[in-house]
Scaffold this active site. Structure first.
Site, PDB file in Angstrom:
ATOM      1  CG  HIS A  32       3.473   3.959   1.486  1.00  0.00           C
ATOM      2  ND1 HIS A  32       4.160   3.021   2.209  1.00  0.00           N
ATOM      3  CD2 HIS A  32       2.297   4.150   2.127  1.00  0.00           C
ATOM      4  CE1 HIS A  32       3.439   2.639   3.236  1.00  0.00           C
ATOM      5  NE2 HIS A  32       2.296   3.312   3.218  1.00  0.00           N
ATOM      6  CG  ASP A  36       7.870   3.175  -2.997  1.00  0.00           C
ATOM      7  OD1 ASP A  36       8.026   2.350  -2.067  1.00  0.00           O
ATOM      8  OD2 ASP A  36       6.839   3.253  -3.679  1.00  0.00           O
ATOM      9  CD  GLU A  64      12.414  -1.658   7.595  1.00  0.00           C
ATOM     10  OE1 GLU A  64      12.324  -1.670   8.819  1.00  0.00           O
ATOM     11  OE2 GLU A  64      11.502  -2.066   6.856  1.00  0.00           O
TER      12      GLU A  64
END
Length: 162
Positions: A32, A36, A64
């Site tokens: 993640h 990010d 997204e």
């Protein structure tokens, strides 16, 4: 803001939906933190690619998916602008110690006099349809929504890859 921009610019108002390609796979493969970083990269790049002086906007729609509102003289200019954004993203991988990680997105574009959308919401739906088509036809591309063609009493929706 988008509604105000639409009211002011009408046929020169274009809506773009951009969806990162294989984002779940990126998160699952690299974690993640890299996911990010990908979202931050996209937000920075999209933000740097628009003209804030003309009321152009960029926002994250969720997950997204990003929305971009641009004003241009015509569809060809809007398409060229978004193709440059698409190419710029593809040429801007996330740099990690293990090497670069590519990030791409599929873009759907709708707007202009030809489409006839009567609201920002309608143009969003059209752009989303075109984005889905970009995903279906290979990703990392821009597809332009074209209004339905009526033949024999039936409406057929066309979406043109650019």
């Amino acid at each position: 803001e988008a509604e105000k921009n639409y009211a002011q610019h009408g046929p020169q108002f274009f809506m773009v939906v951009a969806d990162l390609d294989f984002f779940k796979q990126l998160n699952d493969t690299y974690g993640h933190t890299i996911g990010d970083q990908a979202l931050q990269l996209v937000a920075r790049l999209f933000g740097a690619s628009i003209r804030t002086t003309t009321g152009d906007l960029v926002g994250r729609l969720g997950g997204e998916e990003f929305g971009i509102v641009i004003t241009c003289d015509d569809l060809n200019t809007a398409r060229s602008t978004i193709e440059r954004v698409c190419n710029s993203l593809a040429e801007s991988p996330i740099k990690t110690r293990s090497g670069p990680i590519p990030v791409t997105a599929s873009f759907g574009l709708a707007g202009g006099e030809e489409v006839g959308g009567d609201s920002v919401e309608a143009l969003y739906k059209f752009a989303d349809t075109a984005c889905y088509q970009a995903k279906e036809t290979g990703r990392n591309r821009v597809c332009v929504y074209e209004p339905p063609v009526v033949e024999g009493g039936q409406a057929f929706t066309r979406v043109a890859p650019s």
